[in-house]
Design an enzyme around this catalytic site. Sequence first.
Site, PDB file in Angstrom:
ATOM      1  N   ARG A 265       0.824  -1.212   0.000  1.00  0.00           N
ATOM      2  CA  ARG A 265       0.000   0.000   0.000  1.00  0.00           C
ATOM      3  C   ARG A 265       0.856   1.259   0.000  1.00  0.00           C
ATOM      4  O   ARG A 265       0.531   2.246  -0.648  1.00  0.00           O
ATOM      5  CB  ARG A 265      -0.912   0.015   1.223  1.00  0.00           C
ATOM      6  CG  ARG A 265      -2.270  -0.472   0.870  1.00  0.00           C
ATOM      7  CD  ARG A 265      -3.291  -0.176   1.924  1.00  0.00           C
ATOM      8  NE  ARG A 265      -4.314  -1.191   1.795  1.00  0.00           N
ATOM      9  CZ  ARG A 265      -4.668  -2.022   2.747  1.00  0.00           C
ATOM     10  NH1 ARG A 265      -4.097  -1.968   3.920  1.00  0.00           N
ATOM     11  NH2 ARG A 265      -5.586  -2.920   2.541  1.00  0.00           N
ATOM     12  N   GLY A 266       1.958   1.222   0.753  1.00  0.00           N
ATOM     13  CA  GLY A 266       2.846   2.389   0.840  1.00  0.00           C
ATOM     14  C   GLY A 266       3.375   2.795  -0.524  1.00  0.00           C
ATOM     15  O   GLY A 266       3.368   3.982  -0.883  1.00  0.00           O
TER      16      GLY A 266
END
Length: 326
Positions: A265-266
């Site tokens: 996600r980052g």
Amino acid sequence: MKLCLLLNVIDPKIGGVMIMGDRGTGKSTTVRSLVDLLPEIRVVYGDPFNSDPEDAEVQGPEVRDKVMKGEQLPVVSTKINMVDLPLGATEDRVCGTIDIEKALTEGVKAFEPGLLAKANRGILYVDEVNLLDDHLVDVLLDSAASGWNTVEREGISISHPARFILIGSGNPEEGELRPQLLDRFGMHAQVGTVRDAELRVKIVEERARFDKNPKEFRESYIAEQEKLQQQIDSARSALSSVTIDHDLRVKISKVCSELNVDGLRGDIVSNRAARALAALKGRDKVTTEDIATVIPNCLRHRLRKDPLESIDSGVLVIEKFYEVFG
């Protein structure tokens, strides 16, 4: 904080903002003022789910049936919706429930949409999100992850789209957030109290001016506000044409992997936020400065492994960024 909010309006797929800061630092005021800057979207008239006439992914069940039958849909333009989720809300009110009135008068099982239906294609704002009941947090997690809200109760089974920008604010002194929920927020902004006496005086004076004559206060900023609105509109249209070089993508992922960020996600959010910032600045290519601006807000809340650890203030992210990007 303001930049994070603007980037989310430009690209809602960034996934929302978590704003943490001291009491009385204007967190709620800033979020609520965002309503005036929101662009207009096309929705099917009279539909409780704010369905998009073109995109089947964000259409309610009734609208989808009409489209399948080839019916003509009445379409209107309306401002993006902002829904407040109060702390004392019940699960029924959030998810939707059986329509008691229809059940009693017509004897039919009908669904009465809740706040998640209202927030579809809009913004869902939770003030003091760290004080929210656990079962409501679970409901939010579920919808935020899948983009759909499924209701199974009292003989009703219904799924409807619930794609919203999740914005939460809270005071870290009142307790931290569960890591699962924290990870659902695309960006994290930390707000501190202003220490500069001159600036504090200016804020107090502006507040007094607003209290004295709110209408006049708003009019004094109308030109700046319209300029910002146009900037957001053009950034939203230009977003799809903004590119990011392959070597910059590799470096972003290198920062994430060296910081031991769980999942991907980052990486995804950092890429999206950097593109949204480039679009806001009117460019069609992402620069290293864009990434430097957004990456601390995209990663600082993902470094936490132990629930007892406090959130990293972004210093680690910045250090790692300069180490990788040189």
